[in-house]
Design a protein around this motif. Structure first.
Motif, PDB file in Angstrom:
ATOM      1  N   TYR A   5      -5.413   4.027   8.174  1.00 45.77           N
ATOM      2  CA  TYR A   5      -5.284   5.418   7.730  1.00 45.77           C
ATOM      3  C   TYR A   5      -5.741   6.458   8.745  1.00 45.77           C
ATOM      4  O   TYR A   5      -6.653   7.230   8.488  1.00 45.77           O
ATOM      5  N   GLU A  51      -4.190  -7.010   5.728  1.00 43.33           N
ATOM      6  CA  GLU A  51      -4.469  -6.489   4.384  1.00 43.33           C
ATOM      7  C   GLU A  51      -4.278  -7.559   3.328  1.00 43.33           C
ATOM      8  O   GLU A  51      -3.388  -8.398   3.439  1.00 43.33           O
ATOM      9  N   ASN A  84      -7.750  -4.290  -2.311  1.00 46.63           N
ATOM     10  CA  ASN A  84      -7.982  -4.568  -0.891  1.00 46.63           C
ATOM     11  C   ASN A  84      -9.199  -5.461  -0.662  1.00 46.63           C
ATOM     12  O   ASN A  84      -9.378  -6.007   0.425  1.00 46.63           O
ATOM     13  N   TYR A 134       8.411   0.325  -4.250  1.00 47.68           N
ATOM     14  CA  TYR A 134       6.949   0.399  -4.419  1.00 47.68           C
ATOM     15  C   TYR A 134       6.637   1.023  -5.788  1.00 47.68           C
ATOM     16  O   TYR A 134       6.480   2.236  -5.929  1.00 47.68           O
ATOM     17  N   ILE A 182       5.433   5.325   1.648  1.00 48.94           N
ATOM     18  CA  ILE A 182       5.484   4.077   0.863  1.00 48.94           C
ATOM     19  C   ILE A 182       5.474   4.390  -0.631  1.00 48.94           C
ATOM     20  O   ILE A 182       6.236   3.825  -1.412  1.00 48.94           O
ATOM     21  N   TYR A 201       6.377  -4.946  -0.865  1.00 51.97           N
ATOM     22  CA  TYR A 201       5.688  -4.975   0.437  1.00 51.97           C
ATOM     23  C   TYR A 201       6.631  -5.362   1.580  1.00 51.97           C
ATOM     24  O   TYR A 201       6.187  -5.584   2.709  1.00 51.97           O
ATOM     25  N   MET A 256      -0.770  -9.172   4.006  1.00 56.39           N
ATOM     26  CA  MET A 256       0.012  -8.622   5.109  1.00 56.39           C
ATOM     27  C   MET A 256      -0.589  -9.136   6.412  1.00 56.39           C
ATOM     28  O   MET A 256      -1.811  -9.168   6.562  1.00 56.39           O
ATOM     29  N   SER A 307      -3.927  -7.539  -0.978  1.00 58.92           N
ATOM     30  CA  SER A 307      -3.762  -6.668  -2.134  1.00 58.92           C
ATOM     31  C   SER A 307      -3.816  -7.563  -3.372  1.00 58.92           C
ATOM     32  O   SER A 307      -2.809  -8.123  -3.787  1.00 58.92           O
ATOM     33  N   PHE A 334       4.084   0.911   8.700  1.00 58.78           N
ATOM     34  CA  PHE A 334       2.700   1.164   8.290  1.00 58.78           C
ATOM     35  C   PHE A 334       1.781   0.076   8.859  1.00 58.78           C
ATOM     36  O   PHE A 334       0.716   0.363   9.423  1.00 58.78           O
ATOM     37  N   GLY A 343      -4.783   3.693  -7.776  1.00 55.46           N
ATOM     38  CA  GLY A 343      -3.922   3.098  -6.762  1.00 55.46           C
ATOM     39  C   GLY A 343      -4.086   1.606  -6.568  1.00 55.46           C
ATOM     40  O   GLY A 343      -3.405   1.012  -5.758  1.00 55.46           O
ATOM     41  N   SER A 344      -5.036   0.998  -7.267  1.00 56.98           N
ATOM     42  CA  SER A 344      -5.371  -0.413  -7.050  1.00 56.98           C
ATOM     43  C   SER A 344      -5.913  -0.655  -5.649  1.00 56.98           C
ATOM     44  O   SER A 344      -5.733  -1.731  -5.077  1.00 56.98           O
ATOM     45  N   SER A 345      -6.603   0.336  -5.107  1.00 56.87           N
ATOM     46  CA  SER A 345      -7.274   0.118  -3.820  1.00 56.87           C
ATOM     47  C   SER A 345      -8.347  -0.955  -3.952  1.00 56.87           C
ATOM     48  O   SER A 345      -8.691  -1.607  -2.960  1.00 56.87           O
ATOM     49  N   THR A 398       6.982  -0.080   5.162  1.00 54.47           N
ATOM     50  CA  THR A 398       5.764  -0.892   5.095  1.00 54.47           C
ATOM     51  C   THR A 398       5.521  -1.606   6.427  1.00 54.47           C
ATOM     52  O   THR A 398       4.375  -1.709   6.885  1.00 54.47           O
ATOM     53  N   PHE A 423       1.763   5.948   4.552  1.00 57.03           N
ATOM     54  CA  PHE A 423       1.416   5.465   3.212  1.00 57.03           C
ATOM     55  C   PHE A 423       2.017   6.371   2.140  1.00 57.03           C
ATOM     56  O   PHE A 423       2.534   5.890   1.126  1.00 57.03           O
TER      57      PHE A 423
HETATM   58  C1  AVJ Z   1      -3.485   1.536  -1.126  1.00 56.46           C
HETATM   59  C2  AVJ Z   1      -4.331  -0.666  -0.996  1.00 56.46           C
HETATM   60  C3  AVJ Z   1      -3.332   0.083  -3.000  1.00 56.46           C
HETATM   61  O1  AVJ Z   1      -2.225  -2.600  -1.550  1.00 56.46           O
HETATM   62  O2  AVJ Z   1      -0.496  -1.682  -2.434  1.00 56.46           O
HETATM   63  C4  AVJ Z   1       0.928  -0.451   0.332  1.00 56.46           C
HETATM   64  C5  AVJ Z   1      -1.650  -0.300   0.361  1.00 56.46           C
HETATM   65  N1  AVJ Z   1      -0.111  -1.705   1.732  1.00 56.46           N
HETATM   66  N2  AVJ Z   1       1.835  -1.175   1.009  1.00 56.46           N
HETATM   67  C6  AVJ Z   1      -1.491  -1.624  -1.733  1.00 56.46           C
HETATM   68  C7  AVJ Z   1      -0.307  -0.800   0.780  1.00 56.46           C
HETATM   69  C8  AVJ Z   1       1.208  -1.918   1.857  1.00 56.46           C
HETATM   70  C9  AVJ Z   1      -1.872  -0.283  -1.113  1.00 56.46           C
HETATM   71  N3  AVJ Z   1      -3.246   0.154  -1.538  1.00 56.46           N
END
Ligand code: AVJ
Length: 340
Positions: free
Chosen positions: A46, A284, A171, A63, A57, A210, A256, A286, A220, A166-168, A217, A54
């Motif tokens: 970021y 990453e 991560n 998405y 996305i 994804y 990812m 998720s 990204f 956002g379901s962060s 993506t 993002f």
């Molecule tokens: C922001 C972590 C919720 O995991 O879906 C989106 C980031 N990575 N596409 C996710 C993300 C690839 C996203 N988050």
């Protein structure tokens, strides 16, 4: 007698040219590429370019999380506001462009203050300006911080409520997520937490989300290397790495990776980093949950789930959590319960 020349790390790799200490990004990227399996935290996606990618996305047809969560917020904001109560101070973790919180703020009864926390400072100031315009009378106090490391919040002005959409949380692997939820409980000082969690579903839908057709993506993911080239004067050849995203079913998570398309050597802060063909960097995870598996995780972290909202297709969930020890500071008792 001769001295071997010591390659000084490039100036760009350091915050302070007078000090040999590497910047946090340089340090973590180098360490992540030297460890096995290679991995880099997704928080480094970021920068300004990455934050914009993002946002693109979140508009992609494949998405589903953003639009599904926004629809849940739209539909249930009054019920959420009832649980939260009046006069709240909303602390958002990873606020980004602060789009989702608008719906919540509109439904809240006299919210006292909004504290967006984000690792990307430039983004934060712009978003704060826009929010002040939309909510005159609402104090907006942005905090630029990496909350995975440490977070120091200003003195609270009202009952605190956390917002982590956002379901962060996905991560973080479940043990890390549990630790983060515990730390959030201390930051929120007895207040509740409204948290978005992506749900386990048909792997084909996850895969598409994804691996979008437009390649946003992929861009990204590859921006991590582009960022290293820009900020650290690294020499990653972006065409020599492939975006890879797949569903790891046993661990209920999308992974990812950036995979080296060939044998190559990259220069990064004065170090040579070797890749064999097929070597991958995990960039990453998720994690996906069921409503029950997330509620168990929250319980183990000291939170009790009081309400959950799920869309009809059961793709995404929003959870209202309160500290289990019952020190929730909200004195307001909602009369309307949650529906699912
Ligand atoms: C922001 C972590 C919720 O995991 O879906 C989106 C980031 N990575 N596409 C996710 C993300 C690839 C996203 N988050």
């Amino acid at each position: 007698m001769s001295f071997l020349p010591v390659l000084a790390p490039q100036a760009l790799c350091r915050d302070d040219p007078a000090s040999p200490a590497l910047s946090a990004f340089a340090r973590e990227l180098l360490a992540g590429l030297q460890t096995r399996p290679r991995c880099v935290s997704p928080k480094w996606f970021y920068d300004e370019v990455g934050s914009l990618l993002f946002e693109r996305i979140t508009d992609l047809p494949e998405y589903y999380p953003t639009r599904t969560e926004l629809a849940l917020l739209d539909r249930h904001a009054p019920a959420m506001a009832a649980w939260i109560g009046p006069g709240a101070e909303v602390v958002e973790f990873g606020a980004g462009a602060s789009v989702k919180v608008r719906t919540l703020l509109q439904a809240l009864v006299s919210p006292r203050r909004y504290v967006p926390v984000d690792i990307s400072g430039e983004h934060l100031q712009l978003a704060a300006e826009n929010l002040r315009r939309a909510h005159p009378g609402l104090a907006v106090l942005p905090v630029a911080a990496d909350f995975t490391r440490d977070l120091r919040l200003p003195q609270a002005v009202g009952p605190r409520v956390g917002f982590f959409p956002g379901s962060s949380i996905g991560n973080f692997d479940p043990p890390q997520a549990q630790r983060l939820l515990r730390r959030m409980a201390t930051w929120l000082q007895g207040g509740g937490l409204l948290i978005g969690v992506d749900l386990v579903k048909d792997p084909a839908l996850l895969h598409a989300a994804y691996n979008d057709a437009q390649g946003v993506t992929a861009a990204f993911n590859l921006n991590l290397l582009a960022r290293a080239n820009r900020e650290l004067a690294a020499d990653f050849q972006l065409g020599q790495f492939a975006h890879s995203a797949f569903y790891n079913a046993p661990r209920s998570r999308i992974e990812m990776h950036l995979v080296s398309r060939m044998q190559q050597t990259v220069q990064l802060c004065g170090q040579a980093i070797d890749f064999a063909e097929g070597d991958s960097v995990h960039t990453e995870s998720s994690c996906k949950y069921t409503v029950e598996s997330f509620q168990r995780l929250a319980q183990a972290a000291g939170w009790t789930a009081q309400a959950v909202w799920v869309d009809p297709a059961r793709w995404f969930s929003l959870h209202w959590l309160v500290p289990t020890d019952g020190t929730n500071l909200t004195s307001f008792n909602p009369t309307s319960g949650a529906d699912t």
